[in-house]
Design an enzyme around this catalytic site. Structure first.
Site, PDB file in Angstrom:
ATOM      1  N   LYS A  57      -4.721  -6.639   2.998  1.00  0.00           N
ATOM      2  CA  LYS A  57      -4.569  -5.482   2.099  1.00  0.00           C
ATOM      3  C   LYS A  57      -5.933  -5.114   1.506  1.00  0.00           C
ATOM      4  CE  LYS A  57      -2.727  -2.383  -0.716  1.00  0.00           C
ATOM      5  NZ  LYS A  57      -3.532  -2.215  -1.889  1.00  0.00           N
ATOM      6  N   SER A 101       0.827  -1.207   0.000  1.00  0.00           N
ATOM      7  CA  SER A 101       0.000   0.000   0.000  1.00  0.00           C
ATOM      8  C   SER A 101       0.860   1.254   0.000  1.00  0.00           C
ATOM      9  CB  SER A 101      -0.905   0.034   1.226  1.00  0.00           C
ATOM     10  OG  SER A 101      -1.640   1.243   1.228  1.00  0.00           O
ATOM     11  N   GLU A 103     -10.083   2.183   3.637  1.00  0.00           N
ATOM     12  CA  GLU A 103      -9.709   3.411   2.907  1.00  0.00           C
ATOM     13  C   GLU A 103     -10.943   4.011   2.205  1.00  0.00           C
ATOM     14  OE1 GLU A 103      -6.227   2.807   0.328  1.00  0.00           O
ATOM     15  OE2 GLU A 103      -7.351   3.799  -1.259  1.00  0.00           O
ATOM     16  N   HIS A 129      -7.791  -3.363   4.200  1.00  0.00           N
ATOM     17  CA  HIS A 129      -7.174  -2.027   4.300  1.00  0.00           C
ATOM     18  C   HIS A 129      -7.812  -1.104   3.260  1.00  0.00           C
ATOM     19  CE1 HIS A 129      -4.448   0.883   2.458  1.00  0.00           C
ATOM     20  NE2 HIS A 129      -3.883   1.060   3.636  1.00  0.00           N
ATOM     21  N   ASN A 130      -7.919  -1.585   2.024  1.00  0.00           N
ATOM     22  CA  ASN A 130      -8.497  -0.745   0.970  1.00  0.00           C
ATOM     23  C   ASN A 130      -9.976  -0.465   1.231  1.00  0.00           C
ATOM     24  OD1 ASN A 130      -5.975  -1.163  -0.158  1.00  0.00           O
ATOM     25  ND2 ASN A 130      -6.757  -1.361  -2.228  1.00  0.00           N
TER      26      ASN A 130
HETATM   27  P1  NBP Z   1      -0.228  -2.055 -14.350  1.00  0.00           P
HETATM   28  O1  NBP Z   1      -1.269  -2.656 -13.471  1.00  0.00           O
HETATM   29  O2  NBP Z   1      -0.624  -0.952 -15.251  1.00  0.00           O
HETATM   30  O3  NBP Z   1       0.418  -3.223 -15.228  1.00  0.00           O
HETATM   31  C1  NBP Z   1       1.378  -2.952 -16.226  1.00  0.00           C
HETATM   32  C2  NBP Z   1       2.522  -3.948 -16.162  1.00  0.00           C
HETATM   33  O4  NBP Z   1       2.026  -5.284 -16.359  1.00  0.00           O
HETATM   34  C3  NBP Z   1       3.544  -3.711 -17.266  1.00  0.00           C
HETATM   35  O5  NBP Z   1       4.816  -3.954 -16.744  1.00  0.00           O
HETATM   36  C4  NBP Z   1       3.138  -4.763 -18.308  1.00  0.00           C
HETATM   37  O6  NBP Z   1       4.187  -5.130 -19.170  1.00  0.00           O
HETATM   38  C5  NBP Z   1       2.815  -5.900 -17.412  1.00  0.00           C
HETATM   39  N1  NBP Z   1       2.081  -6.982 -18.074  1.00  0.00           N
HETATM   40  C6  NBP Z   1       0.833  -7.037 -18.553  1.00  0.00           C
HETATM   41 BR1  NBP Z   1      -0.327  -5.629 -18.587  1.00  0.00          BR
HETATM   42  N2  NBP Z   1       0.504  -8.214 -19.086  1.00  0.00           N
HETATM   43  C7  NBP Z   1       1.607  -8.969 -18.934  1.00  0.00           C
HETATM   44  C8  NBP Z   1       1.912 -10.306 -19.276  1.00  0.00           C
HETATM   45  N3  NBP Z   1       0.991 -11.106 -19.825  1.00  0.00           N
HETATM   46  N4  NBP Z   1       3.153 -10.760 -18.996  1.00  0.00           N
HETATM   47  C9  NBP Z   1       4.067  -9.966 -18.424  1.00  0.00           C
HETATM   48  N5  NBP Z   1       3.827  -8.693 -18.052  1.00  0.00           N
HETATM   49  C10 NBP Z   1       2.606  -8.194 -18.304  1.00  0.00           C
HETATM   50  O7  NBP Z   1       1.026  -1.569 -13.469  1.00  0.00           O
HETATM   51  P2  NBP Z   1       1.063  -0.748 -12.086  1.00  0.00           P
HETATM   52  O8  NBP Z   1       0.075   0.352 -12.048  1.00  0.00           O
HETATM   53  O9  NBP Z   1       2.506  -0.448 -11.892  1.00  0.00           O
HETATM   54  O10 NBP Z   1       0.606  -1.822 -10.987  1.00  0.00           O
HETATM   55  C11 NBP Z   1       1.270  -3.058 -10.792  1.00  0.00           C
HETATM   56  C12 NBP Z   1       0.526  -3.857  -9.742  1.00  0.00           C
HETATM   57  O11 NBP Z   1       0.540  -3.136  -8.511  1.00  0.00           O
HETATM   58  C13 NBP Z   1      -0.953  -4.099 -10.063  1.00  0.00           C
HETATM   59  O12 NBP Z   1      -1.314  -5.387  -9.644  1.00  0.00           O
HETATM   60  C14 NBP Z   1      -1.666  -3.069  -9.234  1.00  0.00           C
HETATM   61  O13 NBP Z   1      -2.990  -3.483  -8.889  1.00  0.00           O
HETATM   62  C15 NBP Z   1      -0.782  -2.988  -8.015  1.00  0.00           C
HETATM   63  N6  NBP Z   1      -0.881  -1.749  -7.269  1.00  0.00           N
HETATM   64  C16 NBP Z   1      -0.929  -0.566  -7.896  1.00  0.00           C
HETATM   65  C17 NBP Z   1      -1.014   0.626  -7.162  1.00  0.00           C
HETATM   66  C18 NBP Z   1      -1.017   1.950  -7.833  1.00  0.00           C
HETATM   67  O14 NBP Z   1      -1.141   2.964  -7.135  1.00  0.00           O
HETATM   68  N7  NBP Z   1      -0.890   2.009  -9.165  1.00  0.00           N
HETATM   69  C19 NBP Z   1      -1.013   0.558  -5.771  1.00  0.00           C
HETATM   70  C20 NBP Z   1      -0.926  -0.675  -5.150  1.00  0.00           C
HETATM   71  C21 NBP Z   1      -0.854  -1.807  -5.918  1.00  0.00           C
HETATM   72  P3  NBP Z   1       4.369  -4.383 -20.596  1.00  0.00           P
HETATM   73  O15 NBP Z   1       5.097  -3.132 -20.285  1.00  0.00           O
HETATM   74  O16 NBP Z   1       5.130  -5.351 -21.394  1.00  0.00           O
HETATM   75  O17 NBP Z   1       2.973  -4.130 -21.135  1.00  0.00           O
END
Ligand code: NBP
Length: 483
Positions: free
Chosen positions: A187, A133, A194, A190-191
């Protein structure tokens, strides 16, 4: 700095915003970090922009990535939750050896984590579902981390996660939560908390804005002041920032320019669904999810706004403004307290259902920093569970009971005011009903049992003796004991 020959202590797969920030956090804290992304452009961009922040070992294939990790290998997956996670787990499990650890740091549904743990364990590797988080900023500068999975993987993983987690009073905001899906479960809750926390802040804003007629900038000052007392928290702090912000294009308060339809990614909904499944009344969280859904029901809302639905006779607010502001503060505190109390109830029920043995004191400790619901009053929650680990409900802790003495009357006044003014306050109001339901000596559930027996012979229990009973409703209305 990059070094292809150096073995990395930790690896990150998925270098979108969360993954690259987490990788930078590892590197900045002295860890050599292996990095890999399906499309190599993101890997190149990370190294180019931030390679100097620490030791990165970039790879363009999953095999090279795995080979660049020291044993037992530890790789954190930060890809889009769902199918992408399954695909990457499969690739890693194929390339890794027995005893290596695969960590999913995405927002996975805990039941998926339970399934994945079983699958990966059957392939001889460890799987850890870790809730992370704090959003992008937290990933870079110190998140709260909630790892589940087998205890032995915590032995190797713990120190490295402690090196990047937020830290409050010398305590890292990470600890082993429990086996398999426990980390992603807490988690999720937690959300959910939130969602409720944000909604009660929104309701307080709505009352000050349209009940007391205050301007956003003036309300921002009120929230700033509130942030120095019992409500001291990240969400109150950023609320003041958002309310004080002017739209750079028009100069109007930004909050007036933003479309009032709240988005959601699903973790609040999961928390509400799970609460229903476990039979835990998480009314504050569920109402918050519904409030977001209602805000996005734009067709219905615009139809209802066109004068279709009567508002009733709306009375002017007949109270002193300063007193009303203080009442709203207390109502917000009370409703927030209920939301946390319900969230901890859900965690307790989930922990019992799945045999996780989650310690609520751990959560009150690690949620104090890094995460979105970080708040000063988590210290009080920690103290409450320190005093009594088996509290039937958080609000029954002597400290919080004392707080409620001061909160209850203002809370009732605010719900009355909102009702009179025709202003929606779903969590303020439903939390008060929840509170009064808990306190009530008799609930209408007795009548419901009578109705159920009438139409479905569902039987009922008596207050004066044991057994199960039924009335012959369509016959002579005699009482029979069925059990
Ligand atoms: P995203 O959720 O937008 O995912 C993008 C990433 O996933 C890229 O690296 C992409 O690779 C990769 N990807 C996908 Br789409 N399909 C794939 C596949 N079949 N094989 C390998 N890689 C693949 O990224 P994020 O916003 O950084 O979030 C990452 C995780 O963290 C998520 O589970 C999200 O729920 C969680 N999270 C996010 C936040 C936040 O504030 N954003 C907070 C807490 C948790 P590519 O570049 O090759 O397309």
């Amino acid at each position: 700095m990059t070094d292809k020959n150096e073995l990395a202590q930790i690896g990150v797969v998925g270098l979108a915003v969360m993954g690259s920030n987490l990788a930078r956090n590892f590197a900045r804290n002295g860890n050599t970090v292996a990095v890999y992304n399906r499309s190599p452009e993101k890997t190149h961009a990370l190294i180019e922009a931030h390679g100097e922040e620490g030791n990165f070992v970039p790879s363009e294939t999953i095999e090279d990535f795995v080979a660049s990790l020291e044993r037992p290998r530890k790789a954190i997956i930060m890809v889009k939750a769902g199918k992408a996670t399954d695909a990457v787990i499969d690739q890693l499990a194929e390339a890794m050896d027995e005893g290596d650890v695969i960590i999913d740091g995405g927002n996975a549904l805990f039941t998926d984590t339970i399934r994945r743990e079983k699958d990966v364990a059957a392939r001889g590797k460890h799987f850890v579902g870790a809730g992370i988080s704090g959003g992008e900023e937290g990933a870079l500068n110190g998140p709260a981390i909630m790892p589940g999975g087998p205890k032995e993987s915590w032995e190797t993983l713990g120190p490295i996660l402690e090196s990047i987690a937020a830290n409050v009073d010398g305590t890292p905001c990470v600890t082993h939560i429990g086996p398999d899906g426990a980390g992603h479960f807490v988690k999720m809750v937690h959300n959910g908390i939130e969602y409720a926390d944000m909604q009660v802040i929104g309701e307080a804003y709505q009352l000050l804005r349209y009940g007391a007629g205050m301007a956003p900038a003036e309300i921002a000052e009120v929230f700033r002041e509130w942030n120095s007392g019992d409500l001291d928290s990240y969400l109150i702090e950023i609320t003041a920032e958002v309310l004080a912000q002017k739209d750079p294009e028009t100069g109007a308060p930004l909050v007036d320019v933003i479309v009032d339809a709240a988005g959601q990614k699903g973790t609040g909904r999961w928390t509400a669904i799970n609460g229903l499944e476990l039979g835990v009344p998480i009314t504050g969280i569920a109402e918050s999810v519904f409030a977001r859904a209602l805000s996005s029901s734009t067709a219905q809302r615009s139809a209802a706004q066109e004068g279709q639905l009567p508002a009733g006779t709306i009375k002017e607010l007949d109270v002193d403004k300063a007193e009303f502001i203080e009442d709203v503060r207390r109502a917000l505190y009370a409703a927030k307290l209920i939301a946390y109390s319900q969230g901890f109830d859900e965690i307790k029920a989930g922990s019992e259902e799945f045999g996780w043995d989650v310690d609520p004191r751990d959560l009150a400790t690690i949620w104090r920093g890094g995460c979105i619901i970080r708040a000063k009053f988590l210290d009080r929650i920690r103290a409450a569970y320190d005093n009594n680990a088996d509290l039937p409900a958080l609000i029954l802790d002597p400290y919080f009971k004392g707080e409620l003495e001061d909160l209850i009357d203002p809370w009732r006044r605010v719900v009355v005011a909102a009702t009179q003014l025709g202003l929606p306050a779903p969590v303020f109001a439903s939390s008060l009903s929840y509170y009064d339901s808990l306190r009530a000596e008799r609930l209408p559930a007795a009548l419901i049992q009578g109705q159920r027996d009438f139409f479905g012979a569902h039987t009922f229990k008596r207050t004066d003796k044991p057994g199960t009973f039924h009335i012959e409703w369509s016959g002579n209305r005699s009482l029979t004991q069925t059990d």
